[in-house]
Scaffold this motif. Structure first.
Motif, PDB file in Angstrom:
ATOM      1  N   GLY A   1      27.351 -31.059   8.281  1.00  0.00           N
ATOM      2  CA  GLY A   1      28.271 -31.161   9.275  1.00  0.00           C
ATOM      3  C   GLY A   1      28.095 -31.917  10.279  1.00  0.00           C
ATOM      4  O   GLY A   1      28.898 -32.788  11.003  1.00  0.00           O
ATOM      5  N   VAL A   2      26.849 -31.833  10.797  1.00  0.00           N
ATOM      6  CA  VAL A   2      26.356 -32.541  12.085  1.00  0.00           C
ATOM      7  C   VAL A   2      26.482 -34.113  11.724  1.00  0.00           C
ATOM      8  O   VAL A   2      27.019 -35.004  12.485  1.00  0.00           O
ATOM      9  N   ASN A   3      25.903 -34.355  10.742  1.00  0.00           N
ATOM     10  CA  ASN A   3      25.737 -35.835  10.138  1.00  0.00           C
ATOM     11  C   ASN A   3      27.207 -36.316  10.062  1.00  0.00           C
ATOM     12  O   ASN A   3      27.522 -37.443  10.679  1.00  0.00           O
ATOM     13  N   VAL A   4      28.057 -35.764   9.456  1.00  0.00           N
ATOM     14  CA  VAL A   4      29.363 -36.281   9.187  1.00  0.00           C
ATOM     15  C   VAL A   4      30.122 -36.424  10.640  1.00  0.00           C
ATOM     16  O   VAL A   4      30.688 -37.365  10.792  1.00  0.00           O
ATOM     17  N   MET A   5      29.807 -35.403  11.452  1.00  0.00           N
ATOM     18  CA  MET A   5      30.721 -35.574  12.850  1.00  0.00           C
ATOM     19  C   MET A   5      29.913 -36.688  13.508  1.00  0.00           C
ATOM     20  O   MET A   5      30.834 -37.637  14.180  1.00  0.00           O
TER      21      MET A   5
ATOM     22  N   PRO B   1      25.414 -48.126  17.641  1.00  0.00           N
ATOM     23  CA  PRO B   1      24.185 -48.279  18.511  1.00  0.00           C
ATOM     24  C   PRO B   1      23.201 -46.933  18.116  1.00  0.00           C
ATOM     25  O   PRO B   1      24.040 -45.664  17.763  1.00  0.00           O
ATOM     26  N   TYR B   2      22.047 -46.806  18.257  1.00  0.00           N
ATOM     27  CA  TYR B   2      21.196 -45.839  18.181  1.00  0.00           C
ATOM     28  C   TYR B   2      21.348 -44.987  19.365  1.00  0.00           C
ATOM     29  O   TYR B   2      21.520 -45.553  20.436  1.00  0.00           O
ATOM     30  N   PRO B   3      20.890 -43.806  19.433  1.00  0.00           N
ATOM     31  CA  PRO B   3      21.226 -43.014  20.492  1.00  0.00           C
ATOM     32  C   PRO B   3      20.238 -43.457  21.768  1.00  0.00           C
ATOM     33  O   PRO B   3      20.617 -43.175  22.897  1.00  0.00           O
ATOM     34  N   TRP B   4      19.063 -44.229  21.390  1.00  0.00           N
ATOM     35  CA  TRP B   4      18.164 -44.656  22.288  1.00  0.00           C
ATOM     36  C   TRP B   4      18.515 -45.840  22.993  1.00  0.00           C
ATOM     37  O   TRP B   4      18.184 -46.440  24.005  1.00  0.00           O
ATOM     38  N   ASP B   5      19.617 -46.378  22.189  1.00  0.00           N
ATOM     39  CA  ASP B   5      20.418 -47.748  22.648  1.00  0.00           C
ATOM     40  C   ASP B   5      21.603 -47.456  23.690  1.00  0.00           C
ATOM     41  O   ASP B   5      22.010 -48.511  24.359  1.00  0.00           O
TER      42      ASP B   5
ATOM     43  N   GLN C   1      25.136 -39.224  23.838  1.00  0.00           N
ATOM     44  CA  GLN C   1      25.901 -38.066  24.266  1.00  0.00           C
ATOM     45  C   GLN C   1      26.488 -37.493  22.806  1.00  0.00           C
ATOM     46  O   GLN C   1      26.622 -36.245  22.601  1.00  0.00           O
ATOM     47  N   ASN C   2      27.029 -38.586  21.956  1.00  0.00           N
ATOM     48  CA  ASN C   2      27.398 -38.062  20.692  1.00  0.00           C
ATOM     49  C   ASN C   2      26.672 -37.359  20.050  1.00  0.00           C
ATOM     50  O   ASN C   2      26.852 -36.143  19.407  1.00  0.00           O
ATOM     51  N   PHE C   3      25.239 -37.779  19.750  1.00  0.00           N
ATOM     52  CA  PHE C   3      24.143 -36.900  19.402  1.00  0.00           C
ATOM     53  C   PHE C   3      24.085 -35.573  19.887  1.00  0.00           C
ATOM     54  O   PHE C   3      23.783 -34.350  19.048  1.00  0.00           O
ATOM     55  N   LEU C   4      23.917 -35.365  21.171  1.00  0.00           N
ATOM     56  CA  LEU C   4      23.710 -34.208  21.753  1.00  0.00           C
ATOM     57  C   LEU C   4      24.950 -33.320  21.724  1.00  0.00           C
ATOM     58  O   LEU C   4      24.596 -32.156  21.272  1.00  0.00           O
ATOM     59  N   THR C   5      26.116 -33.856  21.734  1.00  0.00           N
ATOM     60  CA  THR C   5      27.095 -32.883  21.675  1.00  0.00           C
ATOM     61  C   THR C   5      27.361 -32.275  20.282  1.00  0.00           C
ATOM     62  O   THR C   5      27.353 -31.171  20.287  1.00  0.00           O
ATOM     63  N   PHE C   6      27.268 -33.077  19.281  1.00  0.00           N
ATOM     64  CA  PHE C   6      27.355 -32.492  18.153  1.00  0.00           C
ATOM     65  C   PHE C   6      26.276 -31.749  17.548  1.00  0.00           C
ATOM     66  O   PHE C   6      26.396 -30.590  16.896  1.00  0.00           O
ATOM     67  N   GLY C   7      24.894 -32.146  18.247  1.00  0.00           N
ATOM     68  CA  GLY C   7      23.768 -30.946  17.976  1.00  0.00           C
ATOM     69  C   GLY C   7      24.038 -29.847  18.762  1.00  0.00           C
ATOM     70  O   GLY C   7      23.846 -28.815  18.111  1.00  0.00           O
ATOM     71  N   ALA C   8      24.514 -29.833  20.113  1.00  0.00           N
ATOM     72  CA  ALA C   8      24.716 -28.594  20.872  1.00  0.00           C
ATOM     73  C   ALA C   8      26.106 -27.755  20.122  1.00  0.00           C
ATOM     74  O   ALA C   8      25.816 -26.649  20.068  1.00  0.00           O
ATOM     75  N   PHE C   9      26.739 -28.542  19.428  1.00  0.00           N
ATOM     76  CA  PHE C   9      27.846 -27.874  18.644  1.00  0.00           C
ATOM     77  C   PHE C   9      27.297 -26.885  17.512  1.00  0.00           C
ATOM     78  O   PHE C   9      27.738 -25.844  17.368  1.00  0.00           O
ATOM     79  N   ALA C  10      26.596 -27.542  16.673  1.00  0.00           N
ATOM     80  CA  ALA C  10      26.014 -26.812  15.618  1.00  0.00           C
ATOM     81  C   ALA C  10      25.116 -25.619  16.055  1.00  0.00           C
ATOM     82  O   ALA C  10      25.340 -24.657  15.444  1.00  0.00           O
ATOM     83  N   VAL C  11      24.324 -25.914  17.191  1.00  0.00           N
ATOM     84  CA  VAL C  11      23.542 -24.901  17.355  1.00  0.00           C
ATOM     85  C   VAL C  11      24.443 -23.580  18.012  1.00  0.00           C
ATOM     86  O   VAL C  11      24.184 -22.380  17.565  1.00  0.00           O
TER      87      VAL C  11
ATOM     88  N   GLY D   1      18.692 -36.776  11.864  1.00  0.00           N
ATOM     89  CA  GLY D   1      17.879 -37.539  10.822  1.00  0.00           C
ATOM     90  C   GLY D   1      19.001 -38.227   9.905  1.00  0.00           C
ATOM     91  O   GLY D   1      18.850 -39.388   9.646  1.00  0.00           O
ATOM     92  N   MET D   2      19.781 -37.539   9.304  1.00  0.00           N
ATOM     93  CA  MET D   2      20.715 -38.192   8.386  1.00  0.00           C
ATOM     94  C   MET D   2      21.467 -39.054   8.955  1.00  0.00           C
ATOM     95  O   MET D   2      21.874 -40.432   8.275  1.00  0.00           O
TER      96      MET D   2
END
Lengths: 232, 538
Positions: free
Chosen positions: B35-39, B492-496, B502-512, B451-452
């Motif tokens: 789910g996180v990966n797809v989003m 772009p990668y999240p470090w770039d 923000q995209n990575f953190l938002t969907f990670g936080a959503f999943a958690v 990671g995915m």
């Protein structure tokens, strides 16, 4: 709190418990008194469904009574109130429990199961580990500490459960038919171990059993008939 | 620090001793991770598309367009000076647009024509980057195409650049060259040096040029116009310019030297000459003044990456367009490029456009790229939100699965829960055991999903290649060939990029968050169990 209360590891006065039964209430316990002294054992016998387990639950404050008084190591608890967080914390330190079905956690090995008692009491540490190993040695489950409970026999599982109950040096062990699932020989061994260990650990024992010979082996034998406790 | 027993037990239930990890944990973590990966991937790719379109649009029209509200600007040189004096304006390029009718051997096209200043224009709209290979399709055995890419300097008053589609319609092409070598003309059968054509003038005529080596370091050239061999040239010599219409060869020696007699033949195909008609000619025709069509050469083919740009298009010089429109000394407006710190911030760009407009006067409008193309980006943004809305249920499905599994666990472990209370566990701690399981699954799922997503972003080109080839075949099917543009999609990668992070953190936080919430219901049920009843349960 009277000096009398302090002398007992556990004391119950006038405990009564009823359950709804249709439009009436079924009396399960009537004015039950009990005094458990450290290092001594009490057995309770009675027919199935007569309220033995209910009495143990009231003593452990897993259930609440209609009336009565309850003291753990001299500390007063109102048995009429539902148990709260304070009861849970004190229970972890003062009361040990052993059940017929062992209730070992299948996801943990033997040592982890015993140490769970220390984790619940908030006393996990090196000392707890050492004591857990000593207790496992004491109950005869040496060299099995890394085994999962599923790999043990019934007798071994109950020994582990006894070690777990003793880990926090409780004042009282409440044992509800601890030999009910065991064959005669294992049952005898386990009962002997339980009585000895409680004496050695200076813990009072309240034993619910159907077995007359096990009841005889305790320091005080009580019968529960129609909700009333009386000497056997 | 002592781990609270509830945390410990929840960890043990997810990762039991002896088994490492439970089946439930694996499935749940993978469910959340997918789910996180797809989003993340959907939003990252959508952002990548938007970024690409943004770059393409800016490349094709600059950061902003300044135009007179009621017609053309006659004093455009003064206006340009005013614009250039703006502190935040980096480059200014005048333009004059219109439509022209082109004809080439009976084929006609009416492209959108833009008159640009070849020198100034390239600083705002990189026409040179749009120029592409445009050789005619010539079948030749043992010959290689050596046509050099045209350069923006080739754009002259009598030379135009055509879009690929317009050129195809007309059957027109720029000048092209084929190289053949004669293997039988010398003892060493041609050295393995390289001959390149550095420059092919748009005015070069069709014909055959020959290069014959006198020895390993010198050669003579003959042109199509006379059969005489010219003076001696040397391999080491850099030839800059031999005059209009003369191709510029460059020869690099290889490991096998050239030898006397080695012969290269270069077949030159001259640029197509097209007839151009303009609306002003029609106007003159009404007055019985018939003008012959203007003849121009095709100097190059261009491809503008922005799909919204006119497919039938022509680039000519500003003067060419002025002459064709009969509007000498007039421009329609200016394409502007702002300094990077303004260009990168839409608000700053909007403010800069406002200020620029104030300096020019009331009759002017200065429209930034994102306003001119707002419809398109609004559409993309809407699509992105819609995609996320569609994706969110995927995360929720994983959460439902977690909730169901944990609920089953509560039912299965009812007596264990009773025991934990009997051993001194509080209701809060019992509830925490199950809430923590949801939290840990969410956290691990988020990390695995990250990671995915990183793998997807890293291998996006291979992925796009796979998708396009499997959908469209090697050549690209109808409507799919354009996706080849996205092979180089900038994701772009999240470090770039802060947006990507923000995209990575938002969907990670959503999943958690969702996974933890999924643990609440089972936790609540477990915490409410009556221990005395739980211990009696079968």
């Amino acid at each position: 709190m009277s000096d009398d209360n302090k002398r007992f590891a556990l004391e119950a006065k006038g405990l009564a418990k009823t359950f709804p039964y249709g439009e009436e209430r079924l009396k399960v316990l009537v004015d039950a008194d009990m005094r458990v002294v450290a290092g001594r054992s009490i057995s309770i016998r009675g027919e199935s469904g007569c309220g033995k387990t209910t009495l143990l639950n009231l003593l452990a404050r897993l259930d609440f009574a209609d009336t009565g008084e309850l003291y753990w190591n001299g500390e007063s608890y109102d048995p009429k109130l539902p148990p709260g967080p304070r009861d849970a914390a004190r229970r972890a330190c003062l009361i040990g429990v052993v059940y017929q079905a062992y209730y070992l956690i299948p996801e943990m090995n033997v040592l982890e199961n015993v140490l769970l008692a220390a984790r619940l009491a908030g006393s996990m540490g090196k000392d707890a580990k050492q004591r857990a190993r000593e207790l496992l040695n004491r109950v005869g489950v040496t060299n099995r500490e890394r085994q999962l409970p599923q790999k043990l026999s019934g007798g071994e599982r109950q020994r582990v459960a006894i070690a777990r109950a003793l880990l926090n040096r409780p004042k009282v062990i409440l044992a509800d038919e601890p030999t009910g699932n065991l064959d005669e020989r294992s049952a005898g061994d386990v009962m002997e171990l339980l009585l000895e260990a409680c004496r050695e650990e200076d813990a009072g024992l309240v034993l619910v059993t159907h077995n007359p010979s096990f009841a005889k082996a305790t320091d005080e034998a009580l019968n529960l008939v129609k909700g009333e406790l009386s000497p056997a | 620090m002592k781990l609270p027993w509830a945390f410990y037990l929840s960890w043990k239930q997810l990762f039991p001793t002896g088994r490492g990890v439970s089946f439930f944990s694996i499935l749940s973590v993978f469910g959340v991770a997918l789910g996180v990966n797809v989003m993340i991937v959907v939003v990252a790719f959508m952002n990548g598309f938007q970024d690409k379109f943004r770059t393409d649009i800016i490349d094709s029209q600059g950061h902003a367009r300044a135009e007179m509200a009621y017609g053309s600007s006659g004093d455009w040189k003064d206006d340009m000076k005013k614009l250039e004096s703006q502190p935040k304006v980096q480059a200014v390029a005048p333009y004059l647009n219109g439509h022209l009718l082109l004809e080439h051997f009976g084929n006609r096209s009416i492209p959108f024509a833009m008159g640009v200043d070849p020198v100034r224009g390239d600083t705002v709209i990189p026409v040179s980057e749009f120029l592409a290979e445009g050789s005619p399709k010539i079948l030749a055995v043992e010959a290689s195409r050596i046509t050099p890419l045209p350069v923006v300097d080739d754009l002259q008053d009598d030379v135009v650049f055509l879009s690929r589609q317009a050129a195809d319609k007309l059957g027109a092409h720029p000048a092209a060259a084929l190289l053949t070598t004669d293997h039988n003309s010398s003892s060493n059968r041609v050295g393995n040096g390289i001959m390149v054509l550095r420059k092919l003038d748009p005015f070069v005529e069709s014909g055959t040029w020959k290069v014959r080596f006198e020895d390993d370091g010198s050669y003579r050239v003959t042109d199509p116009y006379d059969e005489e061999w010219e003076d001696l040239f040397f391999v080491s010599e850099k030839i800059e310019n031999l005059g209009e219409g003369i191709p510029l060869f460059e020869i690099t020696p290889g490991s096998t030297p050239f030898a006397k007699g080695d012969l290269f033949t270069i077949e030159i195909f001259g640029a197509s000459v097209i007839d151009v008609y303009s609306p002003s000619m029609l106007e003159k025709a009404k007055d019985d003044e018939l003008l012959p069509p203007r003849q121009v050469r095709v100097g190059g083919i261009f491809e503008v990456p922005w799909q919204g740009f006119h497919l039938d298009a022509l680039f000519g010089t500003l003067r060419f367009m002025q002459e064709m429109n009969g509007q000498s000394g007039v421009v329609h407006g200016f394409n502007l490029k702002f300094v990077p710190e303004v260009a990168s911030d839409t608000q700053a760009l909007a403010d800069a456009c406002m200020n620029t407009r104030s300096s020019l006067g009331e009759n002017w409008s200065v429209v930034p790229w994102f306003v001119e193309n707002a419809w398109f980006f609004d559409l993309l943004k809407f699509e992105e939100y819609l995609m996320v809305l569609i994706m969110v249920p995927i995360g929720l499905v994983a959460a439902f699965a977690i909730a169901i599994a944990l609920m089953t666990s509560v039912l299965r472990k009812t007596r264990e829960i009773g025991l934990l209370v009997a051993m001194g566990g509080s209701r809060l701690s019992i509830g925490t055991v199950f809430t923590m399981q949801g939290f840990v699954i969410g956290l691990l799922g988020a990390v695995l999903g990250w990671g995915m997503a990183l793998l997807f972003i890293c291998y996006r080109d291979s992925l796009m290649s796979f998708i396009v080839r499997n959908i469209a075949g090697e050549e690209g099917g109808a409507g799919v060939a354009q996706f080849y543009d996205f092979y180089s999609l900038r994701v772009p990668y999240p470090w770039d990029s802060a947006d990507s992070l923000q995209n990575f953190l938002t969907f990670g936080a959503f999943a958690v968050g969702v996974s933890t919430l999924a643990g609440f219901l089972p936790a609540w049920k477990a915490a409410r169990l009556n221990p005395s009843e739980a211990l009696r349960s079968e």
